[in-house]
Design a protein around this motif. Sequence first.
Motif, short mmCIF file in Angstrom:
data_model
loop_
_atom_site.label_atom_id
_atom_site.label_comp_id
_atom_site.label_asym_id
_atom_site.label_seq_id
_atom_site.Cartn_x
_atom_site.Cartn_y
_atom_site.Cartn_z
N SER A 119 55.77 137.73 27.59
CA SER A 119 56.75 136.99 28.51
C SER A 119 56.40 135.75 27.28
CB SER A 119 56.58 136.21 29.43
OG SER A 119 55.86 136.19 30.09
N THR A 120 55.22 135.49 26.75
CA THR A 120 54.14 134.60 25.79
C THR A 120 54.02 135.08 24.46
OG1 THR A 120 52.95 133.68 28.30
CG2 THR A 120 52.42 133.27 25.10
N TYR A 121 53.47 136.35 24.81
CA TYR A 121 53.30 137.21 23.17
C TYR A 121 54.69 137.13 22.21
CZ TYR A 121 50.37 140.09 20.12
OH TYR A 121 49.57 139.88 19.51
N ILE A 122 56.26 137.31 22.88
CA ILE A 122 56.83 137.39 21.60
C ILE A 122 57.73 136.39 20.93
CG2 ILE A 122 57.97 139.46 23.35
CD1 ILE A 122 59.89 136.98 25.06
N LEU A 123 57.02 135.06 21.63
CA LEU A 123 56.60 133.82 21.19
C LEU A 123 56.09 133.21 19.36
CD1 LEU A 123 57.22 131.54 24.04
CD2 LEU A 123 59.15 132.22 22.95
N PHE A 124 55.10 134.04 19.73
CA PHE A 124 54.67 133.78 18.62
C PHE A 124 54.82 133.94 17.52
CE2 PHE A 124 50.33 135.02 21.50
CZ PHE A 124 49.33 133.73 21.16
N PRO A 125 56.20 134.43 16.56
CA PRO A 125 56.58 134.37 15.06
C PRO A 125 57.13 133.08 14.81
CG PRO A 125 56.59 136.95 16.70
CD PRO A 125 55.87 135.82 17.53
N PHE A 126 57.64 132.28 16.01
CA PHE A 126 57.74 131.26 16.42
C PHE A 126 56.30 129.52 15.97
CE2 PHE A 126 61.09 133.48 18.45
CZ PHE A 126 62.12 133.81 16.98
N HIS A 127 55.82 130.67 16.29
CA HIS A 127 54.40 129.38 16.40
C HIS A 127 53.87 129.36 14.90
CE1 HIS A 127 50.45 128.16 17.58
NE2 HIS A 127 50.68 128.15 19.31
N PHE A 128 53.57 127.93 14.66
CA PHE A 128 53.02 127.65 13.14
C PHE A 128 51.82 127.82 12.68
CE2 PHE A 128 51.75 123.78 15.04
CZ PHE A 128 51.06 123.21 14.97
N LEU A 129 51.17 127.50 14.04
CA LEU A 129 49.64 127.60 14.07
C LEU A 129 49.47 129.50 13.76
CD1 LEU A 129 47.53 126.02 16.46
CD2 LEU A 129 47.82 125.48 14.23
N PHE A 130 50.09 130.60 13.81
CA PHE A 130 50.36 131.42 13.51
C PHE A 130 50.62 132.14 12.02
CE2 PHE A 130 52.76 135.72 12.73
CZ PHE A 130 51.49 136.66 13.70
N TRP A 131 51.37 131.71 11.53
CA TRP A 131 51.69 131.51 10.27
C TRP A 131 50.28 130.39 9.18
CZ3 TRP A 131 54.54 135.29 9.53
CH2 TRP A 131 55.32 135.91 10.06
N GLY A 132 50.25 129.63 10.04
CA GLY A 132 48.79 129.34 9.34
C GLY A 132 47.65 129.93 9.14
N VAL A 133 47.79 130.12 10.30
CA VAL A 133 46.34 131.91 9.89
C VAL A 133 46.42 132.84 9.30
CG1 VAL A 133 44.77 133.12 11.00
CG2 VAL A 133 45.65 131.32 12.13
N VAL A 134 48.22 133.24 8.86
CA VAL A 134 48.28 134.35 7.87
C VAL A 134 48.74 133.75 6.90
CG1 VAL A 134 50.09 135.27 7.42
CG2 VAL A 134 50.50 134.92 9.20
N VAL A 135 48.71 132.30 6.23
CA VAL A 135 48.48 132.01 5.12
C VAL A 135 47.12 131.96 4.83
CG1 VAL A 135 48.60 129.86 3.61
CG2 VAL A 135 50.25 130.35 5.08
N LEU A 136 46.36 131.79 5.49
CA LEU A 136 44.45 131.89 4.95
C LEU A 136 43.95 133.14 4.40
CD1 LEU A 136 43.13 130.10 7.74
CD2 LEU A 136 42.98 128.35 5.74
N VAL A 137 44.52 133.81 6.29
CA VAL A 137 44.46 135.74 5.52
C VAL A 137 44.26 136.25 3.83
CG1 VAL A 137 45.15 138.03 6.03
CG2 VAL A 137 44.20 136.09 7.74
#
Length: 428
Positions: A12-30
């Motif tokens: 229920s919490t995990y499905i919200l990660f694609p909308f989390h800006f910090l997640f995409w920030g880490v993707v950019v670092l990757v």
Amino acid sequence: MEIMEIVRLVLSTYILFPFHFLFWGVVVLVYFQYRRVARIETQLFGRPRHNVMTQTLVSTVIGLAGGLLASALLVFFGISLLEIGIIFVWPVAILLLLIHPRYLCFAYAGGIVGAFAVLVNLLGEIWPALTEGFLAPVAGIHIPGLLALIGILHLTESFLIAVSGHYFPSPQYVKTDRGVVGGFSLQKFWPLPLVGLIALTVPQAAANAAVAAQMPDWWPLLPSATAPEMGKVLMYQLLPIVAGLGYGDLAISLTPREKSRRSAVNLGLYSLILMVAAFLAFHLPSVMIFAALFSPLGHEFLITAGNKKEFGSRPIYQAPAAGVKVMDLFPDAPAAAAGLRPLDVITAINGLWVNDSITFANLFRMSGTDIELEIKRDSEFLSIRFVQKGDPGIILVPDRYTRTVMEVKHTHFFTALSEKIRKIKARV
């Protein structure tokens, strides 16, 4: 069904990660980490061996799977992130980074913080004022929870290595005691979305009014160290956080797949032992110090033993006595489509003998578009024909004419520390 309730809460919490800006920030670092690797490949071979965007996409998808595994384990154990001393672990991790980058790892920082917390508590039994003053927050660290977190993160890393550690290996020329040999740098970076827990004390009335999930009687496996005051109860709240995991290794005496598989198994065993030690430490405080020390010492043993075995064994990407050996091929190379494989030994091009990498390059330039390679594969001799235009896309094992090499230094902690102190004194 009790397990399914935990899974439902995590999802229920995990499905919200694609909308989390910090997640995409880490993707950019990757992405930028893979671009750095691509620049090194360009310096060696004239172009990157792997597509940066493809690597980033694969790592993101696999990182999502790894994050789901780690989240389920964190919630399953019931580890409260507010109680495990993260505020102390990060500064120690940064100090270790300044000594040497390879010590930027929770296994080292968390183990040091955990061992120090055990020491503070032991001394507090003799001098109670010690644990009531400024060291009280350290004394209150939930050490088993901290060690379990370290074990869970490394178990997740072992899963990620097993699944994708061998993907997109980067060819390198490495200087060793046996001379310059070929190898593959296994550099992996994964964005890791996590669902954590925080334990909060709330008034009984507020707890009764809240909409809460009914958890199993055995949960949590590592109960919170917080003791609610009179009229208050303990409640857990889900907390979405984003982290990143990295893996670096070198395959010289093994293929990338074999190397990553061995690393995953060894790291997985270390993680399971640490998690069991954390659980025992919760029930048997007398083993707490041993569990805390196992975190950094066990991890250091893995690194040291792995390097010793890898560099002490016979390299498989070493120049043959005659001909040139293929280490890797670009995917668009016509020779790859025609059937040429890594570890094949090219003995002749269009009937002319190949003695070394210089002869190989010269013959390719003079041979036109119609190419016939005579190769030795194990004990079998084969002939491969193809049409070639431009760069052959064949990466050879290094020989005596190879000039650009990487030198690996196996640095131990106290050696790195003394070197850092020496540099600081020199500047002063």
